[in-house]
Design a protein around this motif. Structure first.
Motif, short mmCIF file in Angstrom:
data_model
loop_
_atom_site.label_atom_id
_atom_site.label_comp_id
_atom_site.label_asym_id
_atom_site.label_seq_id
_atom_site.Cartn_x
_atom_site.Cartn_y
_atom_site.Cartn_z
N ILE A 438 -14.02 21.31 -0.60
CA ILE A 438 -14.91 21.44 -1.75
C ILE A 438 -16.36 21.10 -1.39
CG2 ILE A 438 -13.03 21.06 -3.39
CD1 ILE A 438 -13.98 18.31 -3.84
N ARG A 439 -16.56 20.66 -0.16
CA ARG A 439 -17.90 20.49 0.40
C ARG A 439 -18.79 19.58 -0.44
NH1 ARG A 439 -18.41 22.80 4.79
NH2 ARG A 439 -16.81 24.28 5.43
N LYS A 440 -18.18 18.49 -0.94
CA LYS A 440 -18.97 17.52 -1.67
C LYS A 440 -18.93 16.19 -0.92
CE LYS A 440 -20.20 20.42 -4.70
NZ LYS A 440 -19.43 20.74 -5.91
N SER A 441 -19.86 15.33 -1.28
CA SER A 441 -19.97 14.03 -0.62
C SER A 441 -18.75 13.16 -0.88
CB SER A 441 -21.23 13.35 -1.14
OG SER A 441 -21.19 11.98 -0.84
N VAL A 442 -18.17 12.63 0.17
CA VAL A 442 -17.01 11.73 0.04
C VAL A 442 -17.43 10.32 0.45
CG1 VAL A 442 -14.66 11.25 0.84
CG2 VAL A 442 -15.42 13.63 0.60
N MET A 443 -17.06 9.34 -0.36
CA MET A 443 -17.36 7.94 -0.01
C MET A 443 -16.08 7.10 -0.10
SD MET A 443 -19.98 5.21 -1.75
CE MET A 443 -19.18 5.14 -3.34
N MET A 444 -15.96 6.15 0.83
CA MET A 444 -14.86 5.18 0.72
C MET A 444 -15.44 3.83 0.34
SD MET A 444 -12.13 6.13 3.60
CE MET A 444 -11.72 7.86 3.92
N LEU A 445 -14.99 3.34 -0.80
CA LEU A 445 -15.46 2.07 -1.37
C LEU A 445 -14.26 1.16 -1.56
CD1 LEU A 445 -17.61 0.32 -2.75
CD2 LEU A 445 -17.47 1.79 -4.75
N PRO A 446 -13.89 0.41 -0.53
CA PRO A 446 -12.67 -0.41 -0.62
C PRO A 446 -12.88 -1.67 -1.47
CG PRO A 446 -13.70 -0.71 1.54
CD PRO A 446 -14.53 0.31 0.80
N LEU A 447 -11.78 -2.18 -2.03
CA LEU A 447 -11.84 -3.41 -2.83
C LEU A 447 -11.07 -4.56 -2.20
CD1 LEU A 447 -11.17 -2.14 -6.48
CD2 LEU A 447 -13.33 -2.26 -5.23
N GLY A 448 -10.08 -4.25 -1.37
CA GLY A 448 -9.16 -5.28 -0.89
C GLY A 448 -9.71 -6.02 0.32
N ALA A 449 -9.19 -7.25 0.52
CA ALA A 449 -9.62 -8.08 1.65
C ALA A 449 -8.77 -7.77 2.89
CB ALA A 449 -9.48 -9.55 1.28
N VAL A 450 -9.31 -8.15 4.04
CA VAL A 450 -8.70 -7.82 5.33
C VAL A 450 -7.26 -8.33 5.44
CG1 VAL A 450 -9.58 -9.88 6.53
CG2 VAL A 450 -9.09 -7.81 7.86
N ASP A 451 -6.95 -9.44 4.74
CA ASP A 451 -5.62 -10.03 4.88
C ASP A 451 -4.65 -9.62 3.76
OD1 ASP A 451 -6.88 -11.35 2.85
OD2 ASP A 451 -6.38 -13.37 3.53
N ASP A 452 -4.94 -8.48 3.08
CA ASP A 452 -4.07 -8.07 1.97
C ASP A 452 -2.69 -7.60 2.43
OD1 ASP A 452 -5.92 -8.75 0.12
OD2 ASP A 452 -6.35 -6.72 -0.60
N GLY A 453 -2.60 -7.17 3.68
CA GLY A 453 -1.28 -6.80 4.22
C GLY A 453 -0.73 -5.50 3.65
N GLU A 454 -1.52 -4.42 3.67
CA GLU A 454 -0.96 -3.14 3.20
C GLU A 454 0.22 -2.76 4.10
OE1 GLU A 454 -4.24 -0.11 2.92
OE2 GLU A 454 -4.52 -0.56 5.03
N HIS A 455 1.20 -2.18 3.51
CA HIS A 455 2.44 -1.71 4.18
C HIS A 455 3.30 -2.87 4.70
CE1 HIS A 455 1.01 2.66 5.11
NE2 HIS A 455 0.54 2.21 3.97
#
Ligand code: 8V3
Ligand code: ZN
Ligand code: ZN
Length: 484
Positions: A438-455
């Motif tokens: 779609i050729r639009k601007s993509v931004m990643m704005l994370p909220l979680g802290a480094v020690d959240d332990g995803e997965h």
């Protein structure tokens, strides 16, 4: 932890106050969402029903906000054993279409990784449990919390009867952990439809590099995933009856896997480093500026020693150099005990994290050539088959886009600090697809802290991150409106 540099005034102050006062309600909704076992990884009907229920809950929540919600049917997933399972519908939702306002589209997912209490959770993974300001539960940080933070921000404007500063769209899926089945096709199909009015895309599906300092993510690595099969025959052998007279598939495979990377982490596939973007002086400075306590990072990861000793080298090898990881061997004997088997057919699995300007089909050729060469040297009578089963592009943001400026200002307002400008070593495939299609601007704005332990076991989001994150999104809407 941080006090804002200058107190927010007027509308923003009202919004922040509302979010603070209603934080228990926001946590309660997260609790209800975490209670749904929306695991997309295990392909079983019971869990697909849970996913369906999850998407329904989210659709209801968005309709209550006044959004126009489409639950787009995406058909079935064909499994290798011939079975097929329904793919949960993808939510396309829209709130406001004022042509004078920018349209910001949020992407998130509500499926989660599998979690069982026996895996080593202290609390039930599907019962949100708060301990010392940490909200434990599967999906709290990946990705139900961030999706709800966005919804909390929108709902705050609605509750205060305030005009939304931007038009909002939502793309919410339920198959991210299984490779975002059906999403790419939908994005292509809706390019001239749903996505035609979208100006900006925001993804909040990764973490800060710090426990304290917020971050903006400017790039993610890609991934090319390989399977190398070595086959003598379909059945296993007894090593007492056949040991000594065979080229053993496992011995071939171990040699093949052992030829990929050396003990310093260097990939041994010829040519693999030929097409890397050069490191610029400006880029070097960005690593220096990042808030990372190496010792704390090492200790909290429970690793004795990393391959690199300086912050800069460590970050570069996580974010901007390729890496090769060996994941597993299908068909190998891996259970406890001593079984004298010779597996007849084994599949080695490894993947290469890709960075700019590596080319996926060039990497595929290099890997195949290398494995062919190593295998031919062994003179084995077995059959080797190599296939690349995933090719996901790296993604780099254009940090001069307006939305990065707006997010920086919003972070300053909410957290009283400049963000770490980070990259992420893992892959969010949809970022590149959005950018390319779609050729639009993509931004990643994370909220979680480094020690959240995803997965991982004991996944959590801090109440502070969840609530301040909701404020951050609200402040971001206002900053976007100002810039437009
Ligand atoms: C499924 N898959 C196979 N190759 C890459 C992926 C995506 C996966 N994505 C994440 O973990 C997102 C983290 N916020 C990864 O990077 O491994
Ligand atoms: Zn995720
Ligand atoms: Zn995930």
């Amino acid at each position: 932890m941080f006090s804002p540099s200058s107190p927010p005034t007027g509308l923003l102050e009202k919004v922040f106050q509302y979010i603070d006062l209603h934080q228990d309600e926001f946590v309660q909704t997260l609790k209800e969402w975490v209670a749904v076992e929306s695991d997309s990884v295990q392909p079983v009907l019971r869990l697909r029903r849970e996913l369906l229920r999850m998407m329904g809950l989210a659709a209801d929540r968005l309709r209550n906000l006044g959004a126009h919600v489409d639950l787009v049917d995406t058909g079935f997933q064909q499994l290798p054993d011939g079975q097929s399972l329904p793919i949960p519908p993808i939510i396309l939702a829209e709130l406001g279409n004022d042509p004078k306002k920018p349209t910001v589209c949020f992407y998130g997912h509500l499926d989660v990784q599998p979690a069982r209490q026996e895996d080593g959770w202290v609390t039930d993974p599907h019962t949100l449990t708060e301990v010392d300001g940490k909200l434990y539960g599967r999906g709290t940080t990946d990705n139900k919390g961030p999706v709800l933070a966005w919804i909390n921000a929108v709902s705050t404007f609605r509750a205060l009867d305030e005009d939304l500063p931007v038009n909002i769209k939502f793309v919410i899926e339920g198959m991210e952990e299984a490779g975002s089945l059906a999403l790419e096709e939908l994005v292509q199909k809706e390019k001239a439809g749903f996505f035609s009015s979208v100006d900006y895309i925001v993804i909040s599906d990764n973490l800060w590099i710090s426990r304290r300092t917020p971050a903006l993510t400017c790039g993610t690595r890609g991934n090319s995933y390989f399977m190398v099969e070595v086959k003598c025959r379909d059945q296993d052998f007894h090593s007492g009856t056949f040991g000594g007279i065979l080229n053993e598939p496992m011995a071939d495979l171990v040699a093949l896997l052992g030829s990929l990377v050396d003990s310093s982490g260097r990939i041994l596939i010829p040519g693999i480093y030929d097409h890397l973007a050069p490191v610029t002086e400006e880029e070097k400075r960005t690593y220096e500026a990042i808030d990372l306590d190496l010792e704390e990072y090492r200790n909290s990861s429970q690793v004795k020693k990393f391959l690199f000793d300086t912050k800069e080298e460590l970050l570069m090898h996580l974010w901007r150099y390729p890496s090769l990881s060996i994941h597993g061997i299908e068909g190998a004997f891996h259970e406890p005990g001593a079984k004298t088997v010779i597996p007849g057919r084994v599949i080695g699995k490894f993947s290469i994290r890709l960075v700019p300007h590596m080319n996926i089909s060039v990497v595929e050729k290099q890997v195949k050539q290398h494995l062919d060469y190593i295998f031919s040297k062994r003179n084995s009578s077995n059959q080797m088959t190599v296939s690349m089963t995933l090719g996901l592009h790296p993604w780099v943001a254009n940090i001069r886009d307006n939305q990065y400026l707006a997010a920086k200002r919003a972070i300053k307002t909410v957290f009283g600090t400049e963000p770490d400008m980070i990259r992420d070593g893992s892959t969010i495939p949809i970022a590149k697809i959005f950018q390319g299609t779609i050729r639009k601007s993509v931004m990643m704005l994370p909220l979680g802290a480094v020690d959240d332990g995803e997965h991982s076991q004991k996944e959590k989001i801090n109440r502070w991150n969840y609530i301040e994150g909701s404020k951050l999104f609200a402040a971001f809407f206002l900053e976007m409106a100002k810039l437009h």
